[in-house]
Design a protein around this motif. Structure first.
Motif, short mmCIF file in Angstrom:
data_model
loop_
_atom_site.label_atom_id
_atom_site.label_comp_id
_atom_site.label_asym_id
_atom_site.label_seq_id
_atom_site.Cartn_x
_atom_site.Cartn_y
_atom_site.Cartn_z
N ILE A 15 39.04 33.02 61.65
CA ILE A 15 37.28 31.65 60.70
C ILE A 15 36.23 30.91 61.25
O ILE A 15 35.71 31.32 61.98
CB ILE A 15 38.24 29.67 60.94
CG1 ILE A 15 39.60 30.12 61.44
CG2 ILE A 15 37.87 29.62 60.36
CD1 ILE A 15 40.78 29.39 61.70
N VAL A 16 35.26 31.21 59.75
CA VAL A 16 34.34 31.43 59.45
C VAL A 16 33.91 30.44 58.73
O VAL A 16 34.57 30.21 58.07
CB VAL A 16 33.89 32.54 58.50
CG1 VAL A 16 32.68 32.26 58.68
CG2 VAL A 16 34.02 34.14 59.36
N SER A 17 33.17 29.12 59.60
CA SER A 17 32.96 27.73 58.91
C SER A 17 31.93 28.05 58.05
O SER A 17 30.80 28.18 58.67
CB SER A 17 33.27 26.41 59.62
OG SER A 17 31.72 26.74 61.05
N SER A 23 29.57 21.88 49.26
CA SER A 23 31.34 21.32 49.67
C SER A 23 31.06 22.06 51.15
O SER A 23 30.66 22.98 52.02
CB SER A 23 31.95 22.26 48.75
OG SER A 23 31.99 23.72 49.12
N GLU A 24 31.86 21.09 52.04
CA GLU A 24 32.66 21.13 53.38
C GLU A 24 33.38 21.74 53.44
O GLU A 24 34.33 21.65 54.95
CB GLU A 24 32.65 20.16 53.86
CG GLU A 24 31.10 19.25 53.85
CD GLU A 24 30.33 19.93 54.75
OE1 GLU A 24 30.76 19.80 56.01
OE2 GLU A 24 28.76 19.83 54.63
N GLU A 25 34.33 23.22 52.73
CA GLU A 25 35.80 23.68 53.09
C GLU A 25 35.51 24.81 53.89
O GLU A 25 34.57 25.98 53.41
CB GLU A 25 36.73 23.85 51.35
CG GLU A 25 36.40 22.60 50.38
CD GLU A 25 36.32 23.29 49.28
OE1 GLU A 25 37.55 24.50 49.13
OE2 GLU A 25 36.66 22.19 48.36
N PRO A 26 35.99 24.98 54.64
CA PRO A 26 36.18 26.36 55.91
C PRO A 26 37.04 27.50 54.86
O PRO A 26 37.61 27.19 53.58
CB PRO A 26 37.17 26.14 56.85
CG PRO A 26 38.22 24.58 56.11
CD PRO A 26 37.48 23.38 55.03
N VAL A 27 36.54 28.85 55.57
CA VAL A 27 36.25 29.68 54.25
C VAL A 27 36.58 30.96 55.48
O VAL A 27 36.21 30.77 56.61
CB VAL A 27 35.01 30.84 53.57
CG1 VAL A 27 35.02 31.55 53.05
CG2 VAL A 27 34.61 28.81 52.94
N PHE A 28 37.92 31.30 54.99
CA PHE A 28 38.36 32.41 55.99
C PHE A 28 37.59 34.01 55.56
O PHE A 28 38.07 34.03 54.40
CB PHE A 28 39.91 32.72 55.95
CG PHE A 28 40.65 31.22 56.94
CD1 PHE A 28 40.75 30.88 57.65
CD2 PHE A 28 41.00 30.17 55.33
CE1 PHE A 28 40.77 29.09 58.51
CE2 PHE A 28 41.56 28.78 55.90
CZ PHE A 28 41.18 28.77 57.90
N VAL A 29 36.91 35.03 56.32
CA VAL A 29 36.62 35.82 56.26
C VAL A 29 37.21 36.65 57.58
O VAL A 29 37.64 36.72 58.47
CB VAL A 29 35.31 35.73 56.18
CG1 VAL A 29 34.70 37.40 56.41
CG2 VAL A 29 34.53 34.59 55.65
N ASP A 30 37.72 38.02 56.89
CA ASP A 30 38.77 39.31 57.69
C ASP A 30 36.91 39.79 58.47
O ASP A 30 36.43 39.92 58.30
CB ASP A 30 39.01 40.24 57.13
CG ASP A 30 40.24 41.06 57.96
OD1 ASP A 30 40.01 40.66 59.08
OD2 ASP A 30 40.23 42.24 57.53
N LYS A 31 37.57 39.96 59.93
CA LYS A 31 36.75 40.58 60.84
C LYS A 31 36.09 42.25 60.51
O LYS A 31 35.20 42.22 60.13
CB LYS A 31 37.37 40.25 62.42
CG LYS A 31 36.45 39.37 63.19
CD LYS A 31 37.58 40.09 64.34
CE LYS A 31 36.79 38.26 65.68
NZ LYS A 31 37.21 39.11 67.19
N ALA A 32 37.06 42.89 59.92
CA ALA A 32 36.91 44.26 59.27
C ALA A 32 35.94 43.81 57.96
O ALA A 32 35.17 45.02 57.50
CB ALA A 32 37.84 45.02 58.69
#
Length: 157
Positions: A15-17, A23-32
């Motif tokens: 999880i990357v915040s 906005s304050e919404e969390p964004v999910f990014v893949d490690k690859a």
């Protein structure tokens, strides 16, 4: 509209915040994906950075060469100035040498004059002595003549 994101990565989760001004919404990014983006970013900017590094190294080397050359030129100028000082010393030495030569000539001329004056004084002294001797001899002759002219009493027999 311009968005500014600051990402905080967590090693425990995928999880990357992002911190966004919108906005304050969390964004999910893949490690690859992060790895590929990082590799892409590096591959995009690395050649330019390496070229810049090479150019800076060349500039630094050129600066070192220029500094060495400048130091050599400064040394040459100092030597040139010292040679100018040497030239002025030689000029001054020549001036004083000429002055000494002139003094020597003058001394030789004065020596010749004094020698001539001594000879002349000696001749005058000899001439005066001769005249004095002749006067003395003349006086003695006159005295002798006067003695002879004085009447002598005749001897009585």
């Amino acid at each position: 509209m311009y968005y500014c994101f600051i990402f905080h990565f967590s090693t425990e989760s995928n999880i990357v915040s992002p911190e966004s001004s919108v906005s304050e919404e969390p964004v999910f990014v893949d490690k690859a994906a992060v790895g590929k983006l990082t590799d892409g970013l590096i591959s995009h900017y690395l050649p330019d950075l390496q070229n810049s590094k090479q150019a800076l190294q060349e500039l630094t080397q050129n600066q070192v060469i220029l500094l060495d050359t400048l130091e050599q030129e400064i040394t040459k100028f100092r030597e040139c100035n010292s040679s100018l000082d040497i030239n002025s010393l030689f000029t001054e030495a020549k001036y004083y040498h000429n002055k000494l030569v002139n003094i020597r000539k003058e001394m030789m001329m004065l020596h010749e004059k004094t020698t001539k004056l001594k000879k002349r004084a000696l001749k005058l002294q000899q001439q005066r002595q001769k005249e004095a001797l002749e006067k003395e001899q003349q006086r003695e002759k006159e005295l002798e003549r006067e003695r002879q002219l004085i009447a002598k009493p005749a001897k009585r027999t």
